[in-house]
Design a protein around this motif. Structure first.
Motif, PDB file in Angstrom:
ATOM      1  N   ALA A 146       0.840  -1.205   0.000  1.00  0.00           N
ATOM      2  CA  ALA A 146       0.000   0.000   0.000  1.00  0.00           C
ATOM      3  C   ALA A 146       0.872   1.251   0.000  1.00  0.00           C
ATOM      4  N   VAL A 147       0.443   2.261  -0.727  1.00  0.00           N
ATOM      5  CA  VAL A 147       1.208   3.508  -0.813  1.00  0.00           C
ATOM      6  C   VAL A 147       0.390   4.720  -0.380  1.00  0.00           C
ATOM      7  N   ILE A 148      -0.945   4.589  -0.325  1.00  0.00           N
ATOM      8  CA  ILE A 148      -1.828   5.720  -0.029  1.00  0.00           C
ATOM      9  C   ILE A 148      -2.909   5.279   0.948  1.00  0.00           C
ATOM     10  N   GLY A 149      -3.184   6.127   1.941  1.00  0.00           N
ATOM     11  CA  GLY A 149      -4.301   5.911   2.855  1.00  0.00           C
ATOM     12  C   GLY A 149      -5.427   6.865   2.503  1.00  0.00           C
ATOM     13  N   ILE A 150      -6.645   6.348   2.394  1.00  0.00           N
ATOM     14  CA  ILE A 150      -7.765   7.156   1.921  1.00  0.00           C
ATOM     15  C   ILE A 150      -9.070   6.501   2.364  1.00  0.00           C
ATOM     16  N   ALA A 151     -10.082   7.317   2.632  1.00  0.00           N
ATOM     17  CA  ALA A 151     -11.386   6.795   3.059  1.00  0.00           C
ATOM     18  C   ALA A 151     -12.300   6.577   1.862  1.00  0.00           C
ATOM     19  N   ARG A 152     -13.309   5.753   2.074  1.00  0.00           N
ATOM     20  CA  ARG A 152     -14.296   5.503   1.036  1.00  0.00           C
ATOM     21  C   ARG A 152     -15.144   6.743   0.770  1.00  0.00           C
ATOM     22  N   GLU A 153     -15.597   6.877  -0.456  1.00  0.00           N
ATOM     23  CA  GLU A 153     -16.610   7.871  -0.798  1.00  0.00           C
ATOM     24  C   GLU A 153     -17.920   7.469  -0.136  1.00  0.00           C
ATOM     25  N   MET A 154     -18.627   8.453   0.448  1.00  0.00           N
ATOM     26  CA  MET A 154     -19.831   8.161   1.222  1.00  0.00           C
ATOM     27  C   MET A 154     -21.110   8.587   0.516  1.00  0.00           C
ATOM     28  N   GLN A 155     -21.038   8.755  -0.783  1.00  0.00           N
ATOM     29  CA  GLN A 155     -22.219   8.956  -1.615  1.00  0.00           C
ATOM     30  C   GLN A 155     -22.112   8.024  -2.819  1.00  0.00           C
ATOM     31  N   PRO A 156     -23.216   7.767  -3.502  1.00  0.00           N
ATOM     32  CA  PRO A 156     -23.177   6.878  -4.670  1.00  0.00           C
ATOM     33  C   PRO A 156     -22.697   7.564  -5.935  1.00  0.00           C
ATOM     34  N   VAL A 157     -21.762   8.484  -5.807  1.00  0.00           N
ATOM     35  CA  VAL A 157     -21.266   9.213  -6.974  1.00  0.00           C
ATOM     36  C   VAL A 157     -20.654   8.265  -7.992  1.00  0.00           C
ATOM     37  N   TYR A 158     -19.909   7.258  -7.527  1.00  0.00           N
ATOM     38  CA  TYR A 158     -19.263   6.352  -8.478  1.00  0.00           C
ATOM     39  C   TYR A 158     -20.184   5.217  -8.921  1.00  0.00           C
ATOM     40  N   ARG A 159     -21.235   4.987  -8.221  1.00  0.00           N
ATOM     41  CA  ARG A 159     -22.301   4.126  -8.761  1.00  0.00           C
ATOM     42  C   ARG A 159     -22.824   4.757 -10.044  1.00  0.00           C
ATOM     43  N   HIS A 160     -22.889   6.085 -10.027  1.00  0.00           N
ATOM     44  CA  HIS A 160     -23.352   6.845 -11.178  1.00  0.00           C
ATOM     45  C   HIS A 160     -22.281   6.908 -12.272  1.00  0.00           C
ATOM     46  N   THR A 161     -21.054   7.228 -11.888  1.00  0.00           N
ATOM     47  CA  THR A 161     -19.994   7.411 -12.874  1.00  0.00           C
ATOM     48  C   THR A 161     -19.681   6.128 -13.634  1.00  0.00           C
ATOM     49  N   PHE A 162     -19.749   4.991 -12.950  1.00  0.00           N
ATOM     50  CA  PHE A 162     -19.435   3.706 -13.567  1.00  0.00           C
ATOM     51  C   PHE A 162     -20.675   3.025 -14.162  1.00  0.00           C
ATOM     52  N   TRP A 163     -21.711   3.777 -14.482  1.00  0.00           N
ATOM     53  CA  TRP A 163     -22.986   3.192 -14.884  1.00  0.00           C
ATOM     54  C   TRP A 163     -22.836   2.243 -16.071  1.00  0.00           C
ATOM     55  N   GLN A 164     -22.029   2.616 -17.056  1.00  0.00           N
ATOM     56  CA  GLN A 164     -21.915   1.773 -18.245  1.00  0.00           C
ATOM     57  C   GLN A 164     -21.175   0.482 -17.935  1.00  0.00           C
ATOM     58  N   TRP A 256     -25.876  15.458  -1.634  1.00  0.00           N
ATOM     59  CA  TRP A 256     -26.357  15.899  -2.941  1.00  0.00           C
ATOM     60  C   TRP A 256     -26.993  14.757  -3.725  1.00  0.00           C
ATOM     61  N   TRP A 257     -26.356  13.601  -3.705  1.00  0.00           N
ATOM     62  CA  TRP A 257     -26.845  12.492  -4.521  1.00  0.00           C
ATOM     63  C   TRP A 257     -28.121  11.874  -3.977  1.00  0.00           C
ATOM     64  N   LYS A 258     -28.451  12.149  -2.742  1.00  0.00           N
ATOM     65  CA  LYS A 258     -29.708  11.640  -2.186  1.00  0.00           C
ATOM     66  C   LYS A 258     -30.897  12.243  -2.909  1.00  0.00           C
ATOM     67  N   ASP A 259     -30.755  13.483  -3.343  1.00  0.00           N
ATOM     68  CA  ASP A 259     -31.834  14.195  -4.009  1.00  0.00           C
ATOM     69  C   ASP A 259     -31.706  14.185  -5.527  1.00  0.00           C
ATOM     70  N   HIS A 260     -30.768  13.379  -6.024  1.00  0.00           N
ATOM     71  CA  HIS A 260     -30.550  13.359  -7.477  1.00  0.00           C
ATOM     72  C   HIS A 260     -30.505  11.920  -7.998  1.00  0.00           C
ATOM     73  N   GLY A 261     -31.540  11.172  -7.648  1.00  0.00           N
ATOM     74  CA  GLY A 261     -31.741   9.876  -8.270  1.00  0.00           C
ATOM     75  C   GLY A 261     -31.324   8.653  -7.485  1.00  0.00           C
ATOM     76  N   TYR A 262     -30.779   8.836  -6.283  1.00  0.00           N
ATOM     77  CA  TYR A 262     -30.261   7.673  -5.564  1.00  0.00           C
ATOM     78  C   TYR A 262     -30.772   7.594  -4.125  1.00  0.00           C
ATOM     79  N   SER A 263     -31.938   8.114  -3.877  1.00  0.00           N
ATOM     80  CA  SER A 263     -32.475   8.105  -2.514  1.00  0.00           C
ATOM     81  C   SER A 263     -32.696   6.693  -1.992  1.00  0.00           C
ATOM     82  N   ASN A 282     -18.101  18.683   2.775  1.00  0.00           N
ATOM     83  CA  ASN A 282     -18.019  18.785   1.316  1.00  0.00           C
ATOM     84  C   ASN A 282     -19.323  19.300   0.723  1.00  0.00           C
ATOM     85  N   CYS A 283     -19.228  19.825  -0.467  1.00  0.00           N
ATOM     86  CA  CYS A 283     -20.287  20.543  -1.207  1.00  0.00           C
ATOM     87  C   CYS A 283     -20.952  21.602  -0.320  1.00  0.00           C
ATOM     88  N   ASN A 284     -20.112  22.307   0.444  1.00  0.00           N
ATOM     89  CA  ASN A 284     -20.544  23.435   1.282  1.00  0.00           C
ATOM     90  C   ASN A 284     -21.580  23.044   2.338  1.00  0.00           C
TER      91      ASN A 284
END
Length: 290
Positions: A146-164, A256-263, A282-284
C-alpha cells in the motif's frame, strides 16, 4: 521531524501547543502575508520524515510551522506528469495547465524533496474532533504494497460514474456500497507514503498515459474530481495499493446524490458508525457545532 498540521485550528489560533511541525501551504505567489490568504487555497499538507511526533508543551509560533509553496511553481513541475490524465478527470473538455494542482497528490512523490517521506494532505472544509497527530499512526497500519491511505466515498457518486461498466458487468462490486462493494474513494483526507510511492513500480506504471488510457477505456470512466477520480479508478483495478481509512477519519456530510436519483440506496453509502474524528463539510455542507 515533527509532522503535524498545526494550522488545523484556524486563524483564530495564533500559537499552537500541539508540537513543532512542518505544514506546507499552497498559495498563489508564495508570501506569508497576509496570512489568511493561505487558508483560501484548497490544501494544507502536514509532512514528515518518518519520525513520530513527540508530545510537547512548548508554544510554537504559527509562522514557524509554515512552509509556503507557490502554486505556479508546483504546477510547472506537475503538468508534464499529469497532463495526459487531466482530460479524463477534469470538469472541462480540454486539458488546462491550471488544473494540474488538483492532481498534486498523484505525483507528489516526484516533486517533493527525498527527505520528505510522509505527507498528510487535507482539504480545508474539515473540522477536527481529535488531534491530527493520531492520524499519522495510520501509516503504521499500511499493509505491504500500500502507498496511499484514503477513506471511502460516502455517496453513490461512483455508482453513477461507472454506470456503463456496471450495466455491462451486472455482478460487479464496482460502485456498490460498503462493506462488500467498491464505492470509490474521497480525497478530502489523504495519507501519502511518498517513499512507498517512489519505490512502487506498479504505482508509477499506472501514471503512464497509456495505462491511464487503458483503464479509462476499460471502465468507460469520465470524471471531474481530479486526484479522487484517479485513485478511485486505480483502486478498482489494484486495491492493494490503498490502505482504507475508517469513515470516522473523513466523515463526509454532503447529501447531494440523495436528491438526485439515488435516494433508495443513499443510506447504504452514507452510514458511518463510530466516534467521528474529522468532519468533512463537502459541497458546502454545514458542519455540526460542538
Amino acid at each position: 521531524m515533527c509532522c503535524k498540521a498545526c494550522l488545523h485550528a484556524g486563524l483564530r489560533l495564533r500559537k499552537s501547543r500541539l508540537c513543532p511541525c512542518h505544514s506546507l501551504s499552497l498559495e498563489q505567489g508564495a508570501s506569508l502575508g497576509p496570512l489568511d490568504s493561505i487558508w483560501k487555497k484548497r490544501y494544507v499538507l502536514a509532512v514528515g520524515s518518518g519520525n513520530r511526533p513527540e508530545k510537547s508543551h512548548k508554544t510554537w509560533n504559527l509562522l514557524d510551522c509554515v512552509i509556503v509553496h507557490d502554486v505556479n511553481e508546483l504546477t510547472e513541475k506537475l503538468f508534464p506528469i499529469v497532463e495526459a490524465m487531466q482530460k479524463h478527470f477534469s470538469a472541462g473538455s480540454g486539458t488546462y495547465y491550471s488544473d494540474s494542482i488538483f492532481f498534486l497528490s498523484v505525483a507528489m512523490h516526484r516533486i517533493m524533496p527525498k527527505e520528505i517521506t510522509q505527507v498528510i494532505q487535507v482539504d480545508l472544509d474539515l473540522k477536527y474532533k481529535t488531534n491530527i497527530r493520531d492520524l499519522f499512526d495510520e501509516f503504521d497500519n499500511f499493509p505491504e504494497g500500500a502507498v496511499i491511505g484514503i477513506a471511502r466515498e460516502m455517496q453513490p457518486v461512483y455508482r453513477h460514474t461507472f454506470w456503463q461498466y456496471r450495466r455491462e458487468n451486472p455482478q460487479t462490486k464496482v460502485g456498490e456500497p460498503p462493506p462488500d462493494g467498491l464505492p470509490g474513494f474521497n480525497s478530502g483526507v489523504l495519507l501519502l507514503n511518498l517513499e512507498a510511492m517512489r519505490q512502487s513500480k506498479l504505482y508509477n506504471q499506472l501514471l503512464e498515459p497509456s495505462m491511464v488510457q487503458n483503464l479509462t477505456e476499460k471502465y468507460h470512466f469520465k470524471g471531474h474530481l481530479g486526484d479522487q477520480d484517479f485513485f478511485t479508478m486505480v483502486g478498482m483495478e489494484h486495491p492493494e495499493l490503498f490502505h482504507v481509512l475508517d469513515c470516522t477519519w473523513n466523515r463526509q456530510l454532503c447529501t447531494w446524490w440523495k436528491d438526485h436519483g439515488y435516494s433508495d440506496v443513499f443510506d447504504q453509502y452514507f452510514q458511518c458508525k463510530g466516534e467521528v474524528k474529522i468532519y468533512h463539510g463537502n459541497c458546502n455542507t454545514p458542519i455540526p457545532e460542538d
